[in-house]
Each structure stands twice: as C-alpha cells, then as structure tokens.
Design a protein around this motif. Sequence first.
Motif, short mmCIF file in Angstrom:
data_model
loop_
_atom_site.label_atom_id
_atom_site.label_comp_id
_atom_site.label_asym_id
_atom_site.label_seq_id
_atom_site.Cartn_x
_atom_site.Cartn_y
_atom_site.Cartn_z
N MET A 1 -49.66 13.10 68.84
CA MET A 1 -48.57 12.45 68.10
C MET A 1 -48.86 12.40 66.60
N ASN A 2 -47.84 12.79 65.82
CA ASN A 2 -47.86 12.79 64.35
C ASN A 2 -48.84 13.79 63.74
N LYS A 3 -49.48 14.59 64.58
CA LYS A 3 -50.31 15.67 64.06
C LYS A 3 -49.39 16.84 63.68
N THR A 4 -49.89 17.76 62.88
CA THR A 4 -49.05 18.87 62.40
C THR A 4 -49.47 20.21 63.00
N TYR B 1 -35.59 15.42 80.44
CA TYR B 1 -37.02 15.61 80.68
C TYR B 1 -37.75 14.28 80.48
N LYS B 2 -38.82 14.07 81.22
CA LYS B 2 -39.56 12.81 81.13
C LYS B 2 -40.41 12.81 79.86
N PHE B 3 -40.26 11.78 79.05
CA PHE B 3 -41.03 11.63 77.81
C PHE B 3 -42.35 10.91 78.11
N ILE B 4 -43.45 11.54 77.73
CA ILE B 4 -44.77 10.93 77.88
C ILE B 4 -45.10 10.12 76.61
N LYS B 5 -44.76 10.71 75.46
CA LYS B 5 -44.96 10.05 74.17
C LYS B 5 -43.73 10.32 73.31
N GLY B 6 -43.38 9.36 72.46
CA GLY B 6 -42.25 9.55 71.56
C GLY B 6 -40.97 8.90 72.07
N ASN B 7 -40.00 8.80 71.15
CA ASN B 7 -38.72 8.15 71.44
C ASN B 7 -37.64 9.21 71.67
N SER B 8 -37.06 9.23 72.85
CA SER B 8 -36.08 10.26 73.20
C SER B 8 -34.82 10.19 72.34
N ASN B 9 -34.55 9.03 71.76
CA ASN B 9 -33.33 8.87 70.93
C ASN B 9 -33.52 9.33 69.48
N GLN B 10 -34.78 9.56 69.08
CA GLN B 10 -35.04 9.89 67.68
C GLN B 10 -35.46 11.34 67.46
N LYS C 1 -44.28 18.32 62.31
CA LYS C 1 -44.98 17.16 62.84
C LYS C 1 -44.57 16.95 64.31
N VAL C 2 -45.58 16.67 65.16
CA VAL C 2 -45.32 16.43 66.59
C VAL C 2 -44.64 15.07 66.73
N SER C 3 -43.39 15.07 67.19
CA SER C 3 -42.62 13.82 67.32
C SER C 3 -42.58 13.30 68.75
N ALA C 4 -42.95 14.15 69.72
CA ALA C 4 -42.91 13.71 71.13
C ALA C 4 -43.67 14.70 72.01
N VAL C 5 -44.08 14.19 73.17
CA VAL C 5 -44.69 15.03 74.21
C VAL C 5 -43.92 14.76 75.50
N ILE C 6 -43.47 15.80 76.16
CA ILE C 6 -42.69 15.65 77.40
C ILE C 6 -43.40 16.36 78.54
N PHE D 1 -48.91 22.41 76.94
CA PHE D 1 -49.09 23.12 75.67
C PHE D 1 -49.78 22.22 74.64
N ALA D 2 -49.50 20.92 74.69
CA ALA D 2 -50.19 19.97 73.80
C ALA D 2 -51.69 19.99 74.07
N GLU D 3 -52.06 20.10 75.35
CA GLU D 3 -53.48 20.17 75.72
C GLU D 3 -54.12 21.46 75.23
N LYS D 4 -53.35 22.56 75.27
CA LYS D 4 -53.87 23.84 74.76
C LYS D 4 -54.13 23.77 73.25
N LEU D 5 -53.26 23.06 72.55
CA LEU D 5 -53.38 22.98 71.09
C LEU D 5 -54.41 21.95 70.64
N PHE D 6 -54.39 20.76 71.28
CA PHE D 6 -55.20 19.64 70.77
C PHE D 6 -56.27 19.16 71.74
N GLY D 7 -56.37 19.77 72.91
CA GLY D 7 -57.35 19.31 73.89
C GLY D 7 -57.01 17.92 74.37
N ASN D 8 -58.00 17.02 74.37
CA ASN D 8 -57.79 15.65 74.84
C ASN D 8 -57.33 14.70 73.73
N GLU D 9 -57.17 15.21 72.51
CA GLU D 9 -56.74 14.36 71.39
C GLU D 9 -55.26 13.98 71.54
N ASP D 10 -54.91 12.85 70.95
CA ASP D 10 -53.50 12.42 70.93
C ASP D 10 -52.75 13.30 69.93
#
Length: 789
Positions: free
Chosen positions: A163-166, A129-138, A176-181, A152-161
């Motif tokens: 990453m690293n939110k809980t 899957y294509k990673f938008i944010k985060g490291n695919s190896n970690q 903790k959010v480690s990536a967005v795909i 789903f990230a947009e449903k939860l956080f709207g336009n906020e980033d």
Amino acid sequence: MFKLNLKIALRNLWKNKGFSLINIGGLAIGLASCMILLIYVAYEWSYDKQFKNSDKTYVVYQNLVASGKTFSWPWTPNVMANEVQEKIPGVKYASHSTYPRPNLITVGENRLSAKVVFTDPNFLKILDYKFIKGNSNQVLKDINSIILTKSFAEKLFGNEDPMNKTVKLENQDVLKVSAVIEDAPANSSIVFECLMPWTLFEKREPWVKESNWGNNMCLTLVQLRDNNLFSSANAAMEGIYKRNSKDNVAVALLHPLTKWHLYSDFENGKSVGGKIDQLKIFLLLAFCILLIACVNFMNLSTARSERRAKEVGVRKAIGSTRKSLINQFFLESILITFISTVLAFILVEISLPYFNNLLNIKLTIDYTNSGFWIALFSLMIFTGFVAGSYPALYLSSFEPIKVLKGLKIKTDSSVSVRKVLVIGQFVFAACLIICTAVIYQQLNYVKNKPIGYNQANLMQIAVEGKMHDSSKLELLKTQLLKSGAATHVTSFSSDVTEGGNNTTNIEWEGKNPKELISFNHRAIGNDFIETMGTELMSGRALSSQLKNDTNNVMLNEAAVKMMGLKWPIGATITFWGNKMTNVGVVKDFVVESAYQKVAPMIFYIDNHSDASVMLVRLNPDQNISSSLAQIDEIVKGIEPNYPVNRKFVNESFEVKFQDEKLLGTLSNWFGGFAIFISCLGLLGLALYMAEQRKKEISIRKVLGATTGNILTLLNKEFIKLVAIANLIAFPLAYIIINKWLSTFEYRISISFLPFALAISVSIVIAVLTVSMQLIKVAKANPIDALKYE
C-alpha cells in the motif's frame, strides 16, 4: 432388521470375493469417470458467476453484416459506455475497459510483464472483486494509481505491505498502489494482474479521447437494476450506432456475462452455442459411463442367480416377505456403491493432477462445500438404486417350492433382459469409438491442411519499449541477420496466429455501394514474403525502399476473388479514403482459424510504426539453442528493461486446436473406460450362460466335441449381440458426428473406416473377454457336472 441385513450383505461380499471385486471395481471406475467429468462441467459452468450481480450483468456485442455474413464481436467504441449509462433505460452501471494486455511493471530491479486492464470506477461496481487492502469507493480516480492482485503484489513486493508504494509502468509513469484485491478467478473471462485508471490510458494514448463510433477498441460491461428491464434495454441498444453515426450500420445487443464463456458462437447475430455444446457431450458421457457401470452390476448380480436361489427360497419359507428381500438386495447394492465411491475418490484424487495438466486448469474437490456432499450423496443413492433395481426385483421373485425342490429356474426373460443391457453397453462403446476416430481424423485433416506459409523455424518477437522506435527495429533486424541466427527478418502489425484489424472501409471500381465487405488489414515490413515462407502469385512485393510504395498495397487471393478483379495488378483501391494501387497478389495463408476460409486481406508497408511483432526465420544450418541464445542477447542489448517475449509460430498455431484435442483426448480416455466396463458386463453374461449351460457343454464333450468347437458355438451368440449393438450404433454415431462436423467450413467426409474400426475392436474385445471365462468351463471335467444325473 437393518443390522441383520447388513451382516448378510457383508457375508455375501466376503464369500464371493471375485464377484465383489469385479462389481466394486466396475462401479468405482464408472463413478470416478463420472465425477471427473462432472467436476470439469461444474468448473466450466461456474464461469463468471462468482460476482454478486452476475445475473444482471451483460457484455455489449455488436453485429455487423459484411461479406454476406453477420459478424458478432464483444468490441465496442470508447464512447459506448457513457452513451449507455445516460440514454438506455434500466442501466445501473456501464463501464468501458481494455482487454488484458501485457505491460512492463517495474519495482527497483524487479521487472515483470503483467496482464493490465485500463478501466473506470464502475468496473469494480459491476464486478465486485474482494478488496484485501484499500477503499473500493476511492480507487481508479487518481490518474497515477494502480490496483494489484494479491499474487502479483507478492511477486513485486514479497511479504512487504504494498500500500502507497510506487511502481513504474513501461519505465515512464510512476503509479501509487491504492488497493490490493483477490486474484481474478481462473474461471473468469477477464483475467488480469493490475487495474489502472482509464484516464491514464487516455494520457498514454491521446487518440482514445476522440469520440469515434467507428473505432471498436474496448469492452463495455453493463449492469441492469433489474432483469425485468432487459427487453426494453436491449431494444434501446439496437439502434445506438445509427443514432450516433448515420452511416454506421452496426447493431448493438446485450449478451449475458454468465453466458459469455459458454455461448460465444454467434450465427446471424444470435447466440447459438459454443463451449456449452462440448459440456453437453461431457454430461452425456458422464451419464452413459455411470449407466453402463450400473448395467454391469446388474449383469454380474443376476449371473449368480442360481447360487442365491436357495437362499431366497429358505428365507421365504421361514416367513420373509418379498419386500424384505428387496430391501436386502438394495442394501447390498448401496453397500457396494458406498465402497465403490470411496475407491472412486482415491482414483479421482490420483488422476486429477493428470487431467489438470491436460486441460491446463486447476480442478479441485472442495470438501468444505455442502453442495458437493449433497450432490455426491445423491449420486451414490441414485447409483445404488439403479444398479440394484433389477437384481432386487429378479432375485426376490423366485418361488420357494420350486427352488427348494431343485427345479430349474425359468431364465428366459432374465437372459433376454441381460442381452438387451449388454447390447446397450456396446452401442455406447461403439458410438464412442466411431466419434473419437472421426474427431482425430478431423483434427489431423485441419492440422495437415496447407496453411499457405512455412511454420518451421519461424519465430515472432514482441515489439516492446524502445523497440517501437523505427531505428531500433532496423538495428534489431540488422544485428539478427549479421549474427547468423536468422536468414530473414520482417515486421508485422499483429500476432501471426491471432485476429488483427478489420475494416469495411475499402472501395474499388465495380463494388456494390450497398454491400459491406470485411477485410483483414496488416502492416508488413521488407522481406515479408521470404520471412513468412509464403508465395507471391503475381506482381511484386512491397518495399519501404521504394518511396511510391507508401501508396501501394498487396492483396491476397481471397481479396482478389471477393472483389472480382480480372486484372488485379495495377487495380486502384480506396483504402480509408486514400487511393492505393495494388502491386502484388499474395497466396492465401491462415492467420486466424484453420477451420474457416481465409478472409480477404490487404497488406501495406509498415515503416515500423505499426509493428507489434518481428518475424524471424531461424537459420536451419545453425543449432536452435545457440540461435535462441544469440537472439535473446541481441534483444536485451536493444531493450534491457523488458523480458524477451518470443515464441515459435507453430506453438501458437497448436493452441487453436485445444478444444478439439481436449474433446478427442477425453473421449479416448473415457471411451476406454466405457469399453472396459462393458467388457465386465459381457463377462457377467458369459458367467451366467456358463453356469446355465454346464450340463449341455459336458454332454457335448462326452459326445466328442472339442474345446474349440464349444468355444466357437458359445462365442457365436456373443458376436451376434455385439454385431446388433454396432448396427444400432452406426446410424446414431453418424447423426452425432455429422452434426459436430457441420460447424466447420473445412471438414472431412465421413468414411467407412471409423465404423469398420468400431465393429472390429468391439468383436475382438468381446471374443477375448468371453473366451477367457468360457475356456475354463469348456476344459472342465464333464463328470463333475453330470455325476448327479
């Protein structure tokens, strides 16, 4: 020369507006129908092929012989992936994961039910899957991490980033959010909104850590280094169950990921088809509709032969070769096809939203895809040449001396060819009428077949969160009954319309020890019989209020028959090593496929520990809307952290007929288009014959024939053509529909009714189409046709 031919083609189109409109309209409908079907086929064909190494990726299936039948499932033990990774040659990656399941994800006051998959890091190496944010190896290494899809990230956080939110899982685990795909494509067999570590699944469900080769509970994906290694890898997979568990007779195999969606039906442990059979039907339908549109063009073009004869004669007399004339007629054909294609595009764009709504998918035309334009151009050229081939060869064959002297053109061969083409059109149309009628008969037969319980006013509520506590479930039941919204309430261990748990670990006196029998087993609550609206054929129902009932079971009729129990009440059964007594026999009722025979079932008392749904029989004397409002309020009062997840059983049951409804509806629509285009072909033949027989009709009128006499005379010939078409169509349709019906255990007998319907509809349509044109000729003044004689 090209410029001159183009001018002549445009002039002819403009001069004969009626013919041009019918030709363009017929081809446009044929092309639009073909394009929609091809877009749908391409969408289904592309399932699971969006991944880089999809051609080297496989799903692990298991074959198990039980009840005299081989069952094939893509469900495997939790230990399968590690064993495959370490022991099977040629394997690059192996991954285990849960199937998508609903879980509550919370961010502040935002509570959403999400499709969650628990898996390991290899999952994202196999499915890239294509990673938008985060490291695919970690990712998926930290037990308290989560990967979100973009939507789903947009449903939860709207336009906020994000990453690293809980977020909170089930109001328990903080992740903790480690990536967005990117979102999982709609044409993917595994559609999810969140990915979570397998270690978190083990923490939440401690039993998952146990190495158990008899517990098939997850999906195992395998990626090979090279497809040349498939044979050796698949051979090594075959005995993997037996090598790790002596008594386990299951056999494992690798099934290609790219075929998972299309080839999901197995017979005797081998893939035999599935959705691909439906796609073959749609491909054939697309080709045949386009072909009859081309035939219609041929008929209409050659129907104007006398009008074009003098043009051909003059052009040949002044030096035109037959080759140049053929080029001229092909250019006209391609020009009409180009205009038809533009119109077809408009029709496709208008109709796609309807078909998307019908198919519950999102079909679109990707105008940026070069492959699409190449396919479209090829389709247009193919249509233009096929449609223009016969008119070009026929019209260019006229001899200039004969046509310029006014001698009658010999038309016997052209008429016979046109008759054959019309017969071909109506063979296809009649086949479609018969097949569509039988599909609807089969669908109605299965839908109206007794299913063994009363679906009316029966609803199921998903057990979530605090409701897993037996005291909370008991409170829910009490409050629902007290409110008057429900007359009966019980618990059930799985969705009523879905497959539940299966086991072969059942023993009884007289059982053949070498024979494996697969049983469906379900945990039930009090008042199960009354709530389901089924019948107790003998004995009594289980009750949690009777202490001994924890050691008792109930069987369905299919189980009693399979076990050969003459006296089922009181029979002793060993269920998972425990001696149980059968106290009741429940009438067979459908819980999985309405197309297959009811499987042997065993019921045991639940005590709410295994409940996944609460079944609620709504009060028929109370307004449904107010009952639902009361139910929602009660459920929210007991578990406010989860959205109320309820649905009517009959709605879930209706989903089971989706493929057949889709096949019937598309056959209906495109069958209608095929019949319409066939009528245009018939109209072409009628126009031609009317033109050829003008003088004959005039002489008959002079000698006293009425309009009715002439119409009857001329219609006889067309009725004969349609009758011949039906006689050819009947055996073809019978073979096709009989093969389709053979896949169902419950099926109708093919009656004469669909065949009678086909011949009646086709004759009525033919007579109406032909009469509309011939009535003008029959009513014309005979002097106009005979004054030059």
